[in-house]
Design a protein around this motif. Sequence first.
Motif, PDB file in Angstrom:
ATOM      1  N   GLU A 269      -1.403 -12.019  -3.622  1.00 12.62           N
ATOM      2  CA  GLU A 269      -2.136 -11.809  -2.373  1.00 12.62           C
ATOM      3  C   GLU A 269      -1.582 -10.592  -1.622  1.00 12.62           C
ATOM      4  OE1 GLU A 269      -1.934 -15.365  -0.102  1.00 12.62           O
ATOM      5  OE2 GLU A 269      -3.055 -16.580  -1.574  1.00 12.62           O
ATOM      6  N   ARG A 270      -0.262 -10.444  -1.612  1.00 13.94           N
ATOM      7  CA  ARG A 270       0.374  -9.306  -0.959  1.00 13.94           C
ATOM      8  C   ARG A 270      -0.137  -7.997  -1.586  1.00 13.94           C
ATOM      9  NH1 ARG A 270       6.572  -8.326   0.407  1.00 13.94           N
ATOM     10  NH2 ARG A 270       6.671 -10.545  -0.010  1.00 13.94           N
ATOM     11  N   ARG A 271      -0.178  -7.958  -2.913  1.00  9.71           N
ATOM     12  CA  ARG A 271      -0.634  -6.747  -3.587  1.00  9.71           C
ATOM     13  C   ARG A 271      -2.084  -6.420  -3.219  1.00  9.71           C
ATOM     14  NH1 ARG A 271      -2.526  -3.526  -7.421  1.00  9.71           N
ATOM     15  NH2 ARG A 271      -1.043  -2.320  -8.675  1.00  9.71           N
ATOM     16  N   ASP A 272      -2.928  -7.432  -3.206  1.00 14.65           N
ATOM     17  CA  ASP A 272      -4.336  -7.217  -2.856  1.00 14.65           C
ATOM     18  C   ASP A 272      -4.478  -6.679  -1.433  1.00 14.65           C
ATOM     19  OD1 ASP A 272      -5.099  -8.098  -5.342  1.00 14.65           O
ATOM     20  OD2 ASP A 272      -5.562 -10.153  -4.685  1.00 14.65           O
ATOM     21  N   GLU A 273      -3.713  -7.237  -0.513  1.00 16.92           N
ATOM     22  CA  GLU A 273      -3.807  -6.803   0.884  1.00 16.92           C
ATOM     23  C   GLU A 273      -3.279  -5.378   1.058  1.00 16.92           C
ATOM     24  OE1 GLU A 273      -2.246  -9.609   3.743  1.00 16.92           O
ATOM     25  OE2 GLU A 273      -2.925 -11.305   2.523  1.00 16.92           O
ATOM     26  N   LEU A 274      -2.176  -5.054   0.385  1.00 16.16           N
ATOM     27  CA  LEU A 274      -1.649  -3.690   0.467  1.00 16.16           C
ATOM     28  C   LEU A 274      -2.623  -2.685  -0.150  1.00 16.16           C
ATOM     29  CD1 LEU A 274       2.135  -4.181  -0.413  1.00 16.16           C
ATOM     30  CD2 LEU A 274       1.175  -3.525   1.802  1.00 16.16           C
ATOM     31  N   SER A 275      -3.288  -3.071  -1.230  1.00 16.63           N
ATOM     32  CA  SER A 275      -4.237  -2.170  -1.893  1.00 16.63           C
ATOM     33  C   SER A 275      -5.425  -1.846  -1.000  1.00 16.63           C
ATOM     34  CB  SER A 275      -4.744  -2.803  -3.196  1.00 16.63           C
ATOM     35  OG  SER A 275      -3.691  -2.982  -4.112  1.00 16.63           O
ATOM     36  N   ALA A 276      -5.724  -2.725  -0.056  1.00 19.86           N
ATOM     37  CA  ALA A 276      -6.886  -2.522   0.816  1.00 19.86           C
ATOM     38  C   ALA A 276      -6.567  -1.646   2.034  1.00 19.86           C
ATOM     39  CB  ALA A 276      -7.420  -3.877   1.286  1.00 19.86           C
ATOM     40  N   VAL A 277      -5.294  -1.314   2.240  1.00 19.52           N
ATOM     41  CA  VAL A 277      -4.899  -0.513   3.403  1.00 19.52           C
ATOM     42  C   VAL A 277      -5.243   0.958   3.173  1.00 19.52           C
ATOM     43  CG1 VAL A 277      -2.931   0.265   4.793  1.00 19.52           C
ATOM     44  CG2 VAL A 277      -3.047  -2.108   3.997  1.00 19.52           C
ATOM     45  N   SER A 278      -5.735   1.624   4.214  1.00 20.85           N
ATOM     46  CA  SER A 278      -6.007   3.067   4.144  1.00 20.85           C
ATOM     47  C   SER A 278      -4.672   3.815   4.148  1.00 20.85           C
ATOM     48  CB  SER A 278      -6.850   3.505   5.347  1.00 20.85           C
ATOM     49  OG  SER A 278      -7.048   4.900   5.348  1.00 20.85           O
ATOM     50  N   VAL A 279      -4.481   4.688   3.140  1.00 20.73           N
ATOM     51  CA  VAL A 279      -3.171   5.323   2.942  1.00 20.73           C
ATOM     52  C   VAL A 279      -3.264   6.830   3.171  1.00 20.73           C
ATOM     53  CG1 VAL A 279      -1.230   5.605   1.371  1.00 20.73           C
ATOM     54  CG2 VAL A 279      -2.708   3.593   1.174  1.00 20.73           C
ATOM     55  N   PRO A 280      -2.482   7.385   4.098  1.00 20.46           N
ATOM     56  CA  PRO A 280      -2.429   8.847   4.267  1.00 20.46           C
ATOM     57  C   PRO A 280      -1.900   9.506   2.998  1.00 20.46           C
ATOM     58  CG  PRO A 280      -1.341   7.716   6.097  1.00 20.46           C
ATOM     59  CD  PRO A 280      -1.597   6.689   5.043  1.00 20.46           C
ATOM     60  N   ARG A 281      -2.294  10.751   2.783  1.00 19.70           N
ATOM     61  CA  ARG A 281      -1.861  11.458   1.577  1.00 19.70           C
ATOM     62  C   ARG A 281      -0.335  11.512   1.460  1.00 19.70           C
ATOM     63  NH1 ARG A 281      -4.589  15.794   2.326  1.00 19.70           N
ATOM     64  NH2 ARG A 281      -6.360  15.260   1.029  1.00 19.70           N
ATOM     65  N   SER A 282       0.353  11.721   2.561  1.00 22.89           N
ATOM     66  CA  SER A 282       1.806  11.849   2.531  1.00 22.89           C
ATOM     67  C   SER A 282       2.512  10.523   2.251  1.00 22.89           C
ATOM     68  CB  SER A 282       2.323  12.425   3.850  1.00 22.89           C
ATOM     69  OG  SER A 282       1.970  11.574   4.932  1.00 22.89           O
ATOM     70  N   MET A 283       1.776   9.405   2.345  1.00 25.81           N
ATOM     71  CA  MET A 283       2.360   8.092   2.105  1.00 25.81           C
ATOM     72  C   MET A 283       1.968   7.510   0.753  1.00 25.81           C
ATOM     73  SD  MET A 283       4.274   7.042   4.733  1.00 25.81           S
ATOM     74  CE  MET A 283       4.972   8.699   4.544  1.00 25.81           C
ATOM     75  N   GLN A 284       1.311   8.309  -0.088  1.00 27.72           N
ATOM     76  CA  GLN A 284       0.870   7.804  -1.381  1.00 27.72           C
ATOM     77  C   GLN A 284       2.041   7.371  -2.259  1.00 27.72           C
ATOM     78  OE1 GLN A 284      -2.033   7.073  -2.574  1.00 27.72           O
ATOM     79  NE2 GLN A 284      -3.360   7.884  -0.969  1.00 27.72           N
ATOM     80  N   SER A 285       3.128   8.134  -2.227  1.00 27.86           N
ATOM     81  CA  SER A 285       4.289   7.774  -3.047  1.00 27.86           C
ATOM     82  C   SER A 285       4.858   6.423  -2.628  1.00 27.86           C
ATOM     83  CB  SER A 285       5.375   8.853  -2.935  1.00 27.86           C
ATOM     84  OG  SER A 285       4.932  10.067  -3.475  1.00 27.86           O
ATOM     85  N   LEU A 286       4.969   6.207  -1.325  1.00 28.76           N
ATOM     86  CA  LEU A 286       5.462   4.929  -0.823  1.00 28.76           C
ATOM     87  C   LEU A 286       4.513   3.799  -1.207  1.00 28.76           C
ATOM     88  CD1 LEU A 286       7.364   3.167   0.867  1.00 28.76           C
ATOM     89  CD2 LEU A 286       6.054   3.854   2.902  1.00 28.76           C
ATOM     90  N   GLN A 287       3.220   4.047  -1.074  1.00 30.56           N
ATOM     91  CA  GLN A 287       2.236   3.024  -1.411  1.00 30.56           C
ATOM     92  C   GLN A 287       2.323   2.631  -2.883  1.00 30.56           C
ATOM     93  OE1 GLN A 287       0.370   1.119   0.229  1.00 30.56           O
ATOM     94  NE2 GLN A 287      -1.529   0.642  -0.841  1.00 30.56           N
ATOM     95  N   GLN A 288       2.411   3.622  -3.771  1.00 33.36           N
ATOM     96  CA  GLN A 288       2.510   3.318  -5.198  1.00 33.36           C
ATOM     97  C   GLN A 288       3.800   2.571  -5.521  1.00 33.36           C
ATOM     98  OE1 GLN A 288       0.023   3.709  -7.384  1.00 33.36           O
ATOM     99  NE2 GLN A 288      -1.129   4.378  -5.581  1.00 33.36           N
ATOM    100  N   LEU A 289       4.862   2.924  -4.814  1.00 34.14           N
ATOM    101  CA  LEU A 289       6.137   2.236  -4.999  1.00 34.14           C
ATOM    102  C   LEU A 289       6.020   0.766  -4.598  1.00 34.14           C
ATOM    103  CD1 LEU A 289       8.926   3.166  -5.996  1.00 34.14           C
ATOM    104  CD2 LEU A 289       9.581   3.518  -3.616  1.00 34.14           C
TER     105      LEU A 289
END
Length: 349
Positions: A269-289
């Motif tokens: 559920e955590r993964r699904d919710e994080l995947s739905a968040v709008s991610v700034p370009r500069s935060m893509q690395s953090l998001q993928q991590l």
Amino acid sequence: MMSRTMKAKVACAVLLAVAVLLSGLFWYFRIYTKTPEYALRTIESALDQHDEALFLRHVQLDAVLDTGYDDFMTGTMDAEFGHSHEASAALEDFSKMLKPAFISMLKDAVHTRLTTGEWPSVNPADEAADTENILSRIGVRDLTFREIANLTQNDEAQTAEADVIAHQGEADSDFTFKILLAPSEEGDWQVVSIQNLHEYAVVLQQARRLRIESYLEESNAIIARHDQTVGAAQLRLYSVLGAGALGSQATRDMARQIMEQDILADWQERRDELSAVSVPRSMQSLQQLRLKICDLHIAYAQGYATWMTDKNAATIRAAENSLRQAEVLEVEASFLVQRAKRSFGDKME
């Protein structure tokens, strides 16, 4: 037969039409083509038609990039670090050092845009990665032309100014670029500078800061909420294991149930919710991590639950290896969060 009077009238009408046509052609080729409005329309047409020569006829690209770099970088530093004299001096020297390479790569990118109609392709693995960083830095991929407005000409100064309105997708708002034009030696009007790139840089940085703040606030809230849920489930798991014997099938069944129905389900559920968040370009690395961390915890929970059934040592070793990898990445993710906050100083505290 047509009377002599009628023939004369027809001849006069034809001559008048020819005169009007010639005067119109004279006005277009000798007057209108030597106006700032024509230059701006031609630049727009050159971009649409991928006509680099026509574009460069009406844009002093070297001059625009030279002054534009200085203004944009100064605006960026002001937005990020304020007006600290110590920081400004060091960053100004660093900015000057980067300038030649920055402008060279940007000119190459402009050449690609003018000849193909597209900016250089995005592929972090190839040599264009530095160019992509520059294009992302100045937000050019997110600019969409709206209209040309408020064109004024100063005959005494031999200059013209125009407002070019574009939509900045990253900031989700329109920005009005102040364009300065001047005639070339051949009499063609040319864009010689963009006068408010300092302001544009500040607006862009402020928008980016707000997007980063929003992303961190939303994603951190998701993580904190799920950490609390998983923490409570782990306490129940430890209680079950402490109260019974691991060799008991009943104990193992209860442990597997907690791992599958509570811990595993919550990480999914955590993964699904994080995947739905709008991610700034500069935060893509953090998001993928963060998503990778979720995957590793999911793998651990699945392996642990399987081990409760098959009692295979290889199964639990693989699960624990996933858990160790997740813990390492969690430290790295924490570092990226702190770096994002530090990059904007106290403004994000």
